[in-house]
Design a protein around this motif. Structure first.
Motif, PDB file in Angstrom:
ATOM      1  N   THR A   1      25.268 -37.484 -14.446  1.00 29.95           N
ATOM      2  CA  THR A   1      25.316 -38.881 -14.904  1.00 29.95           C
ATOM      3  C   THR A   1      26.590 -39.521 -14.350  1.00 29.95           C
ATOM      4  OG1 THR A   1      26.650 -38.508 -16.899  1.00 29.95           O
ATOM      5  CG2 THR A   1      24.275 -38.120 -17.079  1.00 29.95           C
TER       6      THR A   1
ATOM      7  N   HIS B   1      15.193 -39.812 -14.126  1.00 33.39           N
ATOM      8  CA  HIS B   1      14.680 -39.656 -15.503  1.00 33.39           C
ATOM      9  C   HIS B   1      14.801 -38.207 -15.983  1.00 33.39           C
ATOM     10  CE1 HIS B   1      12.946 -42.695 -18.122  1.00 33.39           C
ATOM     11  NE2 HIS B   1      12.162 -41.792 -18.681  1.00 33.39           N
ATOM     12  N   SER B   2      15.865 -37.539 -15.561  1.00 32.64           N
ATOM     13  CA  SER B   2      16.031 -36.124 -15.897  1.00 32.64           C
ATOM     14  C   SER B   2      17.457 -35.849 -16.361  1.00 32.64           C
ATOM     15  CB  SER B   2      15.745 -35.256 -14.661  1.00 32.64           C
ATOM     16  OG  SER B   2      16.255 -33.947 -14.829  1.00 32.64           O
TER      17      SER B   2
ATOM     18  N   CYS C   1      19.306 -41.736 -17.054  1.00 32.67           N
ATOM     19  CA  CYS C   1      19.411 -40.561 -16.192  1.00 32.67           C
ATOM     20  C   CYS C   1      18.681 -40.816 -14.886  1.00 32.67           C
ATOM     21  CB  CYS C   1      18.790 -39.329 -16.866  1.00 32.67           C
ATOM     22  SG  CYS C   1      19.649 -38.801 -18.351  1.00 32.67           S
ATOM     23  N   ARG C   2      19.377 -40.573 -13.795  1.00 29.85           N
ATOM     24  CA  ARG C   2      18.701 -40.736 -12.495  1.00 29.85           C
ATOM     25  C   ARG C   2      17.558 -39.735 -12.421  1.00 29.85           C
ATOM     26  NH1 ARG C   2      24.095 -41.285 -11.171  1.00 29.85           N
ATOM     27  NH2 ARG C   2      24.627 -43.486 -10.955  1.00 29.85           N
TER      28      ARG C   2
ATOM     29  N   LEU D   1      17.012 -40.922 -21.373  1.00 31.76           N
ATOM     30  CA  LEU D   1      16.399 -40.705 -20.062  1.00 31.76           C
ATOM     31  C   LEU D   1      16.422 -41.953 -19.184  1.00 31.76           C
ATOM     32  CD1 LEU D   1      13.418 -38.302 -20.881  1.00 31.76           C
ATOM     33  CD2 LEU D   1      15.694 -37.752 -20.031  1.00 31.76           C
ATOM     34  N   ASP D   2      16.396 -43.116 -19.810  1.00 31.91           N
ATOM     35  CA  ASP D   2      16.521 -44.353 -19.026  1.00 31.91           C
ATOM     36  C   ASP D   2      17.860 -44.397 -18.302  1.00 31.91           C
ATOM     37  OD1 ASP D   2      14.750 -46.764 -21.179  1.00 31.91           O
ATOM     38  OD2 ASP D   2      14.055 -45.274 -19.721  1.00 31.91           O
TER      39      ASP D   2
ATOM     40  N   HIS E   1      17.704 -33.836  -8.839  1.00 34.75           N
ATOM     41  CA  HIS E   1      16.773 -34.584  -9.684  1.00 34.75           C
ATOM     42  C   HIS E   1      16.935 -36.082  -9.484  1.00 34.75           C
ATOM     43  CE1 HIS E   1      16.321 -31.043 -12.765  1.00 34.75           C
ATOM     44  NE2 HIS E   1      16.251 -30.649 -11.522  1.00 34.75           N
TER      45      HIS E   1
ATOM     46  N   THR F   1      11.710 -32.349  -9.286  1.00 38.59           N
ATOM     47  CA  THR F   1      11.395 -32.223 -10.708  1.00 38.59           C
ATOM     48  C   THR F   1      11.916 -30.898 -11.279  1.00 38.59           C
ATOM     49  OG1 THR F   1       9.217 -31.485 -10.009  1.00 38.59           O
ATOM     50  CG2 THR F   1       9.386 -33.747 -10.810  1.00 38.59           C
TER      51      THR F   1
ATOM     52  N   ASN G   1      14.198 -41.962 -25.001  1.00 35.75           N
ATOM     53  CA  ASN G   1      14.071 -42.979 -23.954  1.00 35.75           C
ATOM     54  C   ASN G   1      15.410 -43.606 -23.603  1.00 35.75           C
ATOM     55  OD1 ASN G   1      11.341 -42.640 -23.581  1.00 35.75           O
ATOM     56  ND2 ASN G   1      10.779 -44.171 -25.117  1.00 35.75           N
TER      57      ASN G   1
END
Lengths: 513, 513
Positions: free
Chosen positions: B142, B136-137, B133-134, B130-131, A90, A95, B127
């Motif tokens: 992490t 956004h996932s 998280c690479r 998710l901000d 991811h 996705t 947000n």
């Protein structure tokens, strides 16, 4: 006492680099370490020796460069770091499959099942999970081996995968990622006798969880070389060489096999697996089969043969062998690394040993429940006829198709580079090309106290932003150099990366002529 | 080499009982253990010694009875097992707080944020997560120390809790439950020298993670007795006794303090904490402060004082002391045990040691991301003015109000039983009453090779269905007997349970007159 230096894994590189970073960050820290209880000299020596190159100094440096690029303070000629160092799907744009996320969200917040009109198959999986949760909540501790229903679904999955061979859910425990399960089994195998350490055979090259855990546990590593000339297969003469050289120095107990291979990308033939099992039987070894990439098979003619299935086909003489196989939510086509989900099937354990394993697991309470939800979906995805099936299969095929394309392309482009050769990426998520490093560069590396391939990788990073992991982080035959790149970035980015690499390599060879 | 028998923790009870269960399950297993690689005699001796009473033999037996009751095959005179053995809130009916579950579900499946009209504060937390998280996932690995934003929010939480004292997010790492963080810090402290084991002071009674980990790591336990006559406070003369008796037998390095206490329920006074810090300074000890129950304070006049805050108030002489404090998502008022979330703030570590800690954590990749989401909510709940605030506070106050009611009721009813005394449940989730066991019962227990309080608890379970944990599982002064019950079941069920217990105890005393 055996330490890991024989494996040519850079024992000092990580520690010195990280210490450098930390020292600069801690400039304000004036207290002498003499006043502290814990310092570098009296702390756990095993932790000092451990290395984990996948998140090592190169990756730390890549992070620094990324930060500078983001802030706009960078003087680099490239505008992004390409992270091809870690098997994190991811992170580079793959996705999540909606079905898995719907099940997890539904288990966490069941209100959404109705309010978002979730289909029956999502509800079915959520019910299977919540029925196994006390108070019907994923916030409860579960049984230490994981939710019963999920273990049963794992058993069904294994049985189906292996053509109907029985799998008992009582042989299965869920874990916080395959790594967690692997460490639990290795823990059982330790002698805790410094004069007679437990010997564990590990492939060279290997995923460095194994060397790190062996260091942490003070076990005795017994490396065996995969045969680069033969598609990275296991080579029985070399296995025998490893035993001969080491059996008297340790209490040799186990062999680790990674199939499909990390970092090598090989998919073992059935014959090769049989040979390894025969070897393990002859030498009285417990087999640990790291099979986390079992869904990642690309090469024509390649097929995943589970150790369990092959063992089962070899008749009563082999039937009672101890075998622990591991699977994860992190790989395959769902790539849910962050969930830290996985399972271990451990067959033919002595009942008393199994009781001790259960007790050991109980002190960890239980594996995280969202991760258990994720492994449920991995082993029990939508079936034909279920509402989510079509979209699910579409997504699955796209991901695996892209990986197969990228595997082929990576193999091809790397082999087209003069001075670089690469075995076919048959499976898993990586290429592990062999590179020729000019003598001048080797010498330069030595003056800096670096492994030559680490030296190469650092220059590659600094010049192009491409972050890969030096072969010395995984182990390799002396005098050879490699690096591991993932095949995970999107097709066009991989192509661009490999072209840049080709360019850089030519310039590097020229620079150090 | 020091083993744990001195702590009167039943070393054999668990193992023998579980082996019994496993043997009966494995009746079909005819292969002699002689053919196996791993057996009870050659496996890891540390794992054999480990005990974890919270999920020990009594709990296993409770599970069996539950199954029989469910199937309708039971001959018991009661119709349910009351599980008062484990600090698992949701298992006994506490409901998850919707805000936390909305954030987790939103982070897992962001589509639901719009489709379910999630309020702004839920979206804000999602947000923030998710901000970090690479891709956004939450399916990406992490940073090994956890998502940056969350660590910053932990730092803000700590700072605010401690009246504005600075907390640096770089001193904080997220972990898979507090247990995971505690084990990481203890790991650093080990000498790995059998002739000179790392000494770790632990409270008696203690949460058995500590004895289990000390056994697993082959550390040297240095028990100090909490003062039952003084509300289970730490008693400096006894701390000094413990040092005097043990300092020459080990490399004494650390002291563990659990506040609020498990199993004892004490909330330490500021003075008591200062005294412990002074003692630790004088004896050059690393402090591990297990503060997972910091939100569970009930008694009038009781207040949670963090070790960090007290340390900070004691001036420059103490300012550089090494202190690791732990918090979890499992307790408090959200009770999200299954998420395995938590954090550790470790201050004043030697920078080289910190670098080694970071390296050790990197080999574990990262803590599970849903658990990181949960700790984000624990430290950054809805604030006044945010849309979810009112309902959140309502739920929070209800849970904590009920716990306070149950704490008071439990203390009162237990003290009303002739032969049982119980210190006030000032905080945490347990009562740890002292019970008088008739000599005849003690003798009977000995003939069965059981600890007397375990004998009592087994009879309690078999007669009434009430499942608690014997004091011998936590440690206690020789010649005293206790058990730990949680205060978690709903108010009416707790009342019913305590009344049954009162009845049973009277009958037990009469039976063994």
């Amino acid at each position: 006492m055996q330490r890991l230096s024989r494996l040519r894994i850079p024992l000092k590189t990580h520690s010195e680099t990280v210490r450098g970073f930390v020292k600069s960050a801690a400039m304000g820290d004036k207290k002498g370490s003499g006043s502290r209880v814990l310092n570098i000299d009296n702390m756990n020596p095993n932790v000092k020796v451990m290395e984990y190159a996948v998140r090592g100094p190169l990756v730390i440096r890549a992070g620094q460069i990324e930060e500078e690029l983001q802030k706009g303070t960078s003087k680099k000629l490239f505008n992004q770091v390409i992270r091809a160092n870690i098997g994190d799907c991811h992170a580079v744009g793959q996705t999540p499959l909606p079905f898995l996320r719907q099940v997890v969200a539904g288990a966490a917040y069941p209100d959404m099942l109705d309010k978002m009109n979730m289909p029956l198959d999502v509800r079915d999986r959520v019910n299977r999970i919540l029925d196994g949760c006390r108070g019907h909540s994923i916030g409860s501790y579960t049984d230490s081996v994981g939710i019963d229903n999920i273990r049963k679904d794992v058993a069904s999955y294994i049985s189906k995968r292996d053509g109907g061979i029985a799998s008992n859910h009582t042989d299965i425990f869920l874990c916080g990622g395959a790594s967690d399960g692997i460490k639990s089994i290795l823990k059982l195998l330790m002698t805790e006798e410094p004069g007679r350490q437990a010997g564990v055979m590990i492939p060279i090259p290997q995923y460095p969880l194994y060397t790190a855990t062996i260091a942490e546990y003070n076990a005795f590593p017994v490396p065996y070389y995969l045969d680069e000339a033969n598609k990275w297969a296991l080579d029985v003469p070399d296995l025998e060489r490893a035993v001969k050289e080491n059996a008297s120095k340790c209490d040799l107990r186990a062999i680790v096999v990674i199939n499909p291979g990390n970092p090598t990308g090989q998919v073992l033939s059935k014959q090769n697996i049989e040979d390894v099992i025969k070897f393990a039987k002859k030498n009285h070894l417990f087999i640990l089969a790291d099979e986390v990439y079992q869904h990642n098979i690309y090469a024509k003619g390649s097929e995943f043969h589970s150790f369990k299935k092959v063992l089962n086909s070899m008749g009563p003489e082999y039937a009672g062998m101890e075998l622990a196989s591991f699977m994860s939510t992190s790989k395959g086509y769902m790539g849910e690394c962050g969930f830290r989900g996985g399972y271990c099937e451990a067959v033919n354990l002595d009942p008393d040993v199994r009781a001790m394993l259960l007790k050991f697991l109980s002190a960890k309470l239980c594996p995280n429940v969202p991760g258990q939800c994720a492994i449920e979906v991995v082993v029990n995805p939508p079936k034909q006829g279920e509402p989510s099936y079509d979209l699910f299969m579409q997504d699955k095929n796209k991901v695996l198709g892209d990986l197969a394309t990228k595997a082929k392309m990576t193999t091809q482009i790397l082999n087209s580079i003069d001075g670089i050769t690469c075995n076919e990426v048959m499976g898993a998520m990586y290429a592990f090309p062999k590179i020729t490093i000019p003598q001048k560069a080797i010498d330069q590396a030595k003056t800096k106290g670096m492994q030559p391939d680490a030296f190469f990788c650092f220059e590659l990073l600094e010049e192009t932003g491409i972050c890969v992991v030096p072969g010395s982080g995984f182990g390799q035959r002396e005098g050879t150099f490699h690096f591991r790149t993932t095949i995970l970035p999107p097709v066009d980015q991989i192509k661009m990366m490999l072209d840049k690499l080709k360019e850089f390599y030519a310039a590097f060879v020229h620079k150090y002529k």
